[in-house]
Enzyme design. Sequence first.
Site, PDB file in Angstrom:
ATOM      1  N   HIS A 170     -10.421  25.004 -26.054  1.00 38.25           N
ATOM      2  CA  HIS A 170     -11.571  25.315 -26.359  1.00 38.25           C
ATOM      3  C   HIS A 170     -12.473  26.334 -25.776  1.00 38.25           C
ATOM      4  CE1 HIS A 170     -15.457  25.529 -28.576  1.00 38.25           C
ATOM      5  NE2 HIS A 170     -15.845  24.669 -27.963  1.00 38.25           N
ATOM      6  N   ASN A 220     -18.584  30.863 -27.604  1.00 36.91           N
ATOM      7  CA  ASN A 220     -18.082  29.762 -28.082  1.00 36.91           C
ATOM      8  C   ASN A 220     -18.153  29.936 -29.739  1.00 36.91           C
ATOM      9  OD1 ASN A 220     -17.914  27.196 -29.180  1.00 36.91           O
ATOM     10  ND2 ASN A 220     -19.109  26.281 -27.592  1.00 36.91           N
ATOM     11  N   CYS A 222     -16.248  21.131 -32.363  1.00 37.04           N
ATOM     12  CA  CYS A 222     -15.273  21.934 -31.591  1.00 37.04           C
ATOM     13  C   CYS A 222     -13.720  21.560 -31.511  1.00 37.04           C
ATOM     14  CB  CYS A 222     -15.974  22.602 -30.189  1.00 37.04           C
ATOM     15  SG  CYS A 222     -17.275  23.402 -30.351  1.00 37.04           S
TER      16      CYS A 222
HETATM   17  N1  ACO Z   1     -31.104  32.661 -19.242  1.00 32.13           N
HETATM   18  C1  ACO Z   1     -31.707  32.720 -18.229  1.00 32.13           C
HETATM   19  N2  ACO Z   1     -31.998  31.357 -17.754  1.00 32.13           N
HETATM   20  C2  ACO Z   1     -31.598  30.340 -18.411  1.00 32.13           C
HETATM   21  C3  ACO Z   1     -30.885  30.369 -19.630  1.00 32.13           C
HETATM   22  C4  ACO Z   1     -30.716  31.651 -19.996  1.00 32.13           C
HETATM   23  N3  ACO Z   1     -29.951  31.999 -21.104  1.00 32.13           N
HETATM   24  N4  ACO Z   1     -30.775  28.953 -20.003  1.00 32.13           N
HETATM   25  C5  ACO Z   1     -31.259  28.219 -18.996  1.00 32.13           C
HETATM   26  N5  ACO Z   1     -31.604  28.762 -18.203  1.00 32.13           N
HETATM   27  C6  ACO Z   1     -32.383  28.279 -16.941  1.00 32.13           C
HETATM   28  C7  ACO Z   1     -32.828  26.889 -17.170  1.00 32.13           C
HETATM   29  O1  ACO Z   1     -34.095  26.956 -17.706  1.00 32.13           O
HETATM   30  C8  ACO Z   1     -32.950  26.457 -15.791  1.00 32.13           C
HETATM   31  O2  ACO Z   1     -34.045  26.833 -15.023  1.00 32.13           O
HETATM   32  P1  ACO Z   1     -34.813  25.817 -14.103  1.00 32.13           P
HETATM   33  O3  ACO Z   1     -33.931  25.583 -12.810  1.00 32.13           O
HETATM   34  O4  ACO Z   1     -35.664  26.775 -13.651  1.00 32.13           O
HETATM   35  O5  ACO Z   1     -35.288  24.499 -14.956  1.00 32.13           O
HETATM   36  C9  ACO Z   1     -31.531  27.053 -15.327  1.00 32.13           C
HETATM   37  O6  ACO Z   1     -31.277  28.407 -15.948  1.00 32.13           O
HETATM   38  C10 ACO Z   1     -30.532  26.240 -14.846  1.00 32.13           C
HETATM   39  O7  ACO Z   1     -30.392  25.345 -16.237  1.00 32.13           O
HETATM   40  P2  ACO Z   1     -28.984  24.553 -16.210  1.00 32.13           P
HETATM   41  O8  ACO Z   1     -29.076  23.913 -17.794  1.00 32.13           O
HETATM   42  O9  ACO Z   1     -28.848  23.651 -15.127  1.00 32.13           O
HETATM   43  O10 ACO Z   1     -27.775  25.712 -16.168  1.00 32.13           O
HETATM   44  P3  ACO Z   1     -26.276  25.257 -16.286  1.00 32.13           P
HETATM   45  O11 ACO Z   1     -25.716  25.794 -15.046  1.00 32.13           O
HETATM   46  O12 ACO Z   1     -25.948  23.918 -16.567  1.00 32.13           O
HETATM   47  O13 ACO Z   1     -25.674  25.931 -17.601  1.00 32.13           O
HETATM   48  C11 ACO Z   1     -25.217  25.916 -19.826  1.00 32.13           C
HETATM   49  C12 ACO Z   1     -26.186  25.711 -18.785  1.00 32.13           C
HETATM   50  C13 ACO Z   1     -24.484  26.948 -19.778  1.00 32.13           C
HETATM   51  C14 ACO Z   1     -25.587  25.501 -21.345  1.00 32.13           C
HETATM   52  C15 ACO Z   1     -24.020  24.895 -19.134  1.00 32.13           C
HETATM   53  O14 ACO Z   1     -24.689  23.480 -19.088  1.00 32.13           O
HETATM   54  C16 ACO Z   1     -22.989  24.835 -20.572  1.00 32.13           C
HETATM   55  O15 ACO Z   1     -22.130  25.395 -20.443  1.00 32.13           O
HETATM   56  N6  ACO Z   1     -22.589  23.343 -21.064  1.00 32.13           N
HETATM   57  C17 ACO Z   1     -21.617  23.239 -21.912  1.00 32.13           C
HETATM   58  C18 ACO Z   1     -21.881  23.860 -23.135  1.00 32.13           C
HETATM   59  C19 ACO Z   1     -20.547  23.366 -24.007  1.00 32.13           C
HETATM   60  O16 ACO Z   1     -19.558  23.747 -23.312  1.00 32.13           O
HETATM   61  N7  ACO Z   1     -20.707  23.258 -25.173  1.00 32.13           N
HETATM   62  C20 ACO Z   1     -19.310  22.856 -25.709  1.00 32.13           C
HETATM   63  C21 ACO Z   1     -19.419  22.005 -26.788  1.00 32.13           C
HETATM   64  S1  ACO Z   1     -19.885  23.265 -28.380  1.00 32.13           S
HETATM   65  C22 ACO Z   1     -19.660  22.257 -29.768  1.00 32.13           C
HETATM   66  O17 ACO Z   1     -19.117  21.348 -29.651  1.00 32.13           O
HETATM   67  C23 ACO Z   1     -20.395  23.199 -30.885  1.00 32.13           C
END
Ligand code: ACO
Length: 426
Positions: free
Chosen positions: A281, A311, A145
């Site tokens: 990004h 994204n 990215c």
């Molecule tokens: N729908 C419903 N529930 C979900 C989903 C979904 N799509 N995905 C995860 N959950 C659940 C999980 O299972 C977890 O449940 P649990 O507590 O029972 O275990 C709960 O939601 C919380 O999960 P977390 O991983 O803690 O959620 P978080 O608030 O961290 O959000 C996310 C996850 C959106 C992926 C976040 O961590 C994020 O945005 N990370 C960065 C991603 C990014 O920016 N990437 C950029 C680089 S991309 C590149 O270079 C290609």
Amino acid sequence: MAASDGSLNGNGAHPPARDGRPHTPHIWQPRHMRYAHLTGWGIRVPDRVVTNVDLEAVVDTTDDWIRTRTGIQERRFASERDSVTQMGFEAARAALNRADVLPNDIDMIIVATSTPEDIYPSSASKIQNLLGATRAGAFDLSAACSGFVYGLNMAAQAIRSGSINTALVIGSEVNSRVLDWNDRSTCVLFGDGAGAVLLEGSDQAGGFMDAVLGSDGSGAELLGIPTVGTATLAEGRQMHKLHMDGREVFRFAVHIITESVRDVLEKANLSLADVDLIVPHQANQRILSAAARNLNVSEALFYSNVHRYGNTSAASIPIALYEAEREGRLKPNDNVVVVGFGGGLTWAAAALQWQSMQEKAPKGLAYRLSQGRRELQYIGAFWRARAMKTYRRVEAALRGSPAKHANLREGTPPKGKPEEAPRDKR
Ligand code: ACO
């Protein structure tokens, strides 16, 4: 060995040239520094809109979860017709129209992508062919990215050194083809699209100011797409499918946006108060809000369209630049910071002055004529590619293939049995 003054015989004099005249060493002089201005921009996003509610039908998720955790409401998914090359080509065409530049004038094409159709040939070479940009060098750039900002820096530095004058930098992705639909924490985040900018050299001050690039390969396993060179797949990973440790990447992203925006402003001798817009990004609205808090600026200083596209990896920044301009958030001579982060881990930030080159003549008859010339060049490019393929076939038929048992040693024509490949003597 060469003496310290660069002479070859160590006694202060170069050996005479063959004709007896003294040898004068050629000293390469850099051309004078120029400025690299952004003069064109364009995008192409697939027509198919996929909402969070649409995803509820295929993944164990909810619209509410996706909105509140990421800010994403919908994204675009490629049809069979859409590819990194095709979307990149269409975005490039729009950028050339905006800048009123002919494909023949392009010196370099860089495509930042993590989802090309082929490892090689590069998407950049294929776009070069579709555009008929016959003078351009072309290559793909892999920095996830952050790739678009890396490409912007490479192109701008080549222009500033005087080595080239005109460069296309494209970010193009079809993330929908590498999503693991069994991993709900990643498959809801990504979308497809392409954006392109055209950079042109000028003696007029402005344009690209400075950049910081960074990498920390110790975080390589946090985010990636395993491909052909992978010997063994780590548990839970699939070939050609995106995997990510979301929480770790989230923490890294917030920290690195904050650091790299500060670093690039210091390098460009600007302060946050001088910045009209930060175009980051587009990964997650919560990342942008946290970075704004860390920098102690209003969240409104960060442009965001993540709700519309999700994204789009390397395409997200050029798409955001295009939309920010269209919405009136970017005006001529505004100071803008672009900042990317992603797999590698990598990060990159650049400070630029938006649309700082004096506008060309108003878009009247001359523009329409050059528009017509551009369209003719695309048609010409299509027929040229076909003609080149036929030419290669005819040439191969006339010249024949290389001799069956051709010997690599000069002057020793193959005799009798072909040489056997060396055997392992163990
Ligand atoms: N729908 C419903 N529930 C979900 C989903 C979904 N799509 N995905 C995860 N959950 C659940 C999980 O299972 C977890 O449940 P649990 O507590 O029972 O275990 C709960 O939601 C919380 O999960 P977390 O991983 O803690 O959620 P978080 O608030 O961290 O959000 C996310 C996850 C959106 C992926 C976040 O961590 C994020 O945005 N990370 C960065 C991603 C990014 O920016 N990437 C950029 C680089 S991309 C590149 O270079 C290609």
